[in-house]
Design an enzyme around this catalytic site. Structure first.
Site, PDB file in Angstrom:
ATOM      1  N   LYS A  52       0.841  -1.204   0.000  1.00  0.00           N
ATOM      2  CA  LYS A  52       0.000   0.000   0.000  1.00  0.00           C
ATOM      3  C   LYS A  52       0.873   1.250   0.000  1.00  0.00           C
ATOM      4  CE  LYS A  52      -3.942  -2.269   2.151  1.00  0.00           C
ATOM      5  NZ  LYS A  52      -4.631  -2.699   3.355  1.00  0.00           N
ATOM      6  N   GLN A  96      -5.059  -1.441   9.527  1.00  0.00           N
ATOM      7  CA  GLN A  96      -4.931  -2.750   8.882  1.00  0.00           C
ATOM      8  C   GLN A  96      -5.558  -3.845   9.754  1.00  0.00           C
ATOM      9  OE1 GLN A  96      -3.632  -3.400   5.722  1.00  0.00           O
ATOM     10  NE2 GLN A  96      -4.373  -5.472   6.101  1.00  0.00           N
ATOM     11  N   ASP A 119     -11.411   2.800   3.870  1.00  0.00           N
ATOM     12  CA  ASP A 119     -11.841   1.408   3.701  1.00  0.00           C
ATOM     13  C   ASP A 119     -13.356   1.307   3.503  1.00  0.00           C
ATOM     14  OD1 ASP A 119      -9.915  -0.528   3.554  1.00  0.00           O
ATOM     15  OD2 ASP A 119      -9.599  -0.657   5.722  1.00  0.00           O
TER      16      ASP A 119
END
Ligand code: NAP
Length: 281
Positions: A52, A96, A119
């Site tokens: 990422k 995460q 997200d």
């Protein structure tokens, strides 16, 4: 059969985003920023976060990774998120997953400012998506959606079957297809006769986690099949779709690897840029 090339589509999307970041920089004299919080040292999470960060840097985003040991107290993480919520240089925040057991995932997600929730997991974004309003969209279903639209731009009236109803994949995928005027059936582990449901579909999205569940005789000739699954097996990584069988009948199919996977990170970058743009309005 069209092999839907997710690697190529993701590279094209990253190229577009790179140009977008450079014009945003000219216009606002700053670039969107992505901050990732990584707790613990699980190898897959470390790899995802490294990828990422690398991709964010490639398109010109400002990126930062905050690392904590898996013994970190929940309140420290929540305080950090609140601090990032107030920081104007941070457009997107991602924690995460998975998290250590002592940290409440829901609490963490709900502490992120919905306008920085790249997200798309915050209940406000989930609600906005299901109401058809502008929102951050979870990266993997967004990637699937973009691949489907590249293959078939007009989805009006198509029959779509989503296999799997997770909050991460199946449910947001269903909302995206509904928004495109598909008639959507969402299926799960209690669905009776999944094969006959799939046989009615013009589009199948499989997000289950069972290796090669969707077989060749479950798929019509004109069907677009999107395989979200990533399953480690003795013969290597395979999807939720039996590639050898389904590639002989489907109109289009994503491979695993090289299909949906590469789009997920590219969509995270897109979401970060979209959060930045909304914040400048
Ligand atoms: P999940 O949370 O475990 O959900 C799996 C879903 O599949 C559940 O809704 C479950 O039904 C359903 N299911 C289980 N057995 C079934 C069966 N026999 N028939 C029909 N449905 C069944 O999984 P997930 O997080 O959505 O992930 C799914 C797959 O995608 C995994 O392989 C994961 O590794 C992969 N993945 C890939 C990416 C990517 O970037 N490509 C990203 C995320 C995940 P119930 O609700 O009834 O239990």
């Amino acid at each position: 059969m069209i092999l839907i090339d997710g690697k190529k589509a993701a590279a094209e999307l990253r190229e577009e985003l790179k140009h977008e970041v450079s014009s945003l920089k000219k216009k606002f004299n700053k670039v969107p920023g992505l901050t990732v919080i990584l707790i613990g040292d699980l190898t897959p999470s470390q790899i995802y976060v490294r990828n990422k960060e690398k991709s964010a840097n490639e398109v010109g985003l400002k990126s930062e990774v905050i690392r904590y040991p898996d013994t970190i107290e929940q309140k420290v993480v929540l305080e950090k998120i609140k601090e990032l919520n107030k920081d104007d240089s941070v457009s997107g925040i991602l924690v995460q997953l998975p998290l250590p057991k002592h940290i409440d995932k829901q609490k963490v997600i709900q502490t992120i400012d919905p306008s920085k929730d790249v997200d798309g997991f915050h209940p406000m974004n989930v609600g906005n998506l299901s109401s058809g309003y502008d929102s951050s969209i979870p990266c993997t279903p967004l990637g699937c959606y973009l691949l489907i639209k590249k293959t078939e731009p007009n989805l009006n009236g198509k029959k779509a079957v989503v296999v799997g109803r997770s909050n991460l994949n199946g449910k947001p995928m269903t909302q995206l297809l509904l928004k495109e005027n598909c008639t959507v059936t969402i299926t799960h582990s209690k669905t009776k006769d999944l094969k006959s449901e799939c046989l009615k579909a013009d589009i199948i999205v499989a997000a289950v986690g069972i290796p090669e569940l969707v077989k060749g005789d479950w798929v019509k000739k004109e069907t677009i099949v999107i395989d979200v699954g990533i399953n480690k097996t003795e013969k290597g990584i395979v999807g939720d779709v039996d590639f050898d069988e389904v590639s002989k009948v489907a109109k289009a199919l994503t491979p695993v690897p090289g299909g949906v996977g590469p789009m997920t990170i590219a969509c995270l970058l897109k979401n970060t840029i979209d959060c930045f743009k909304r914040s400048q309005k």
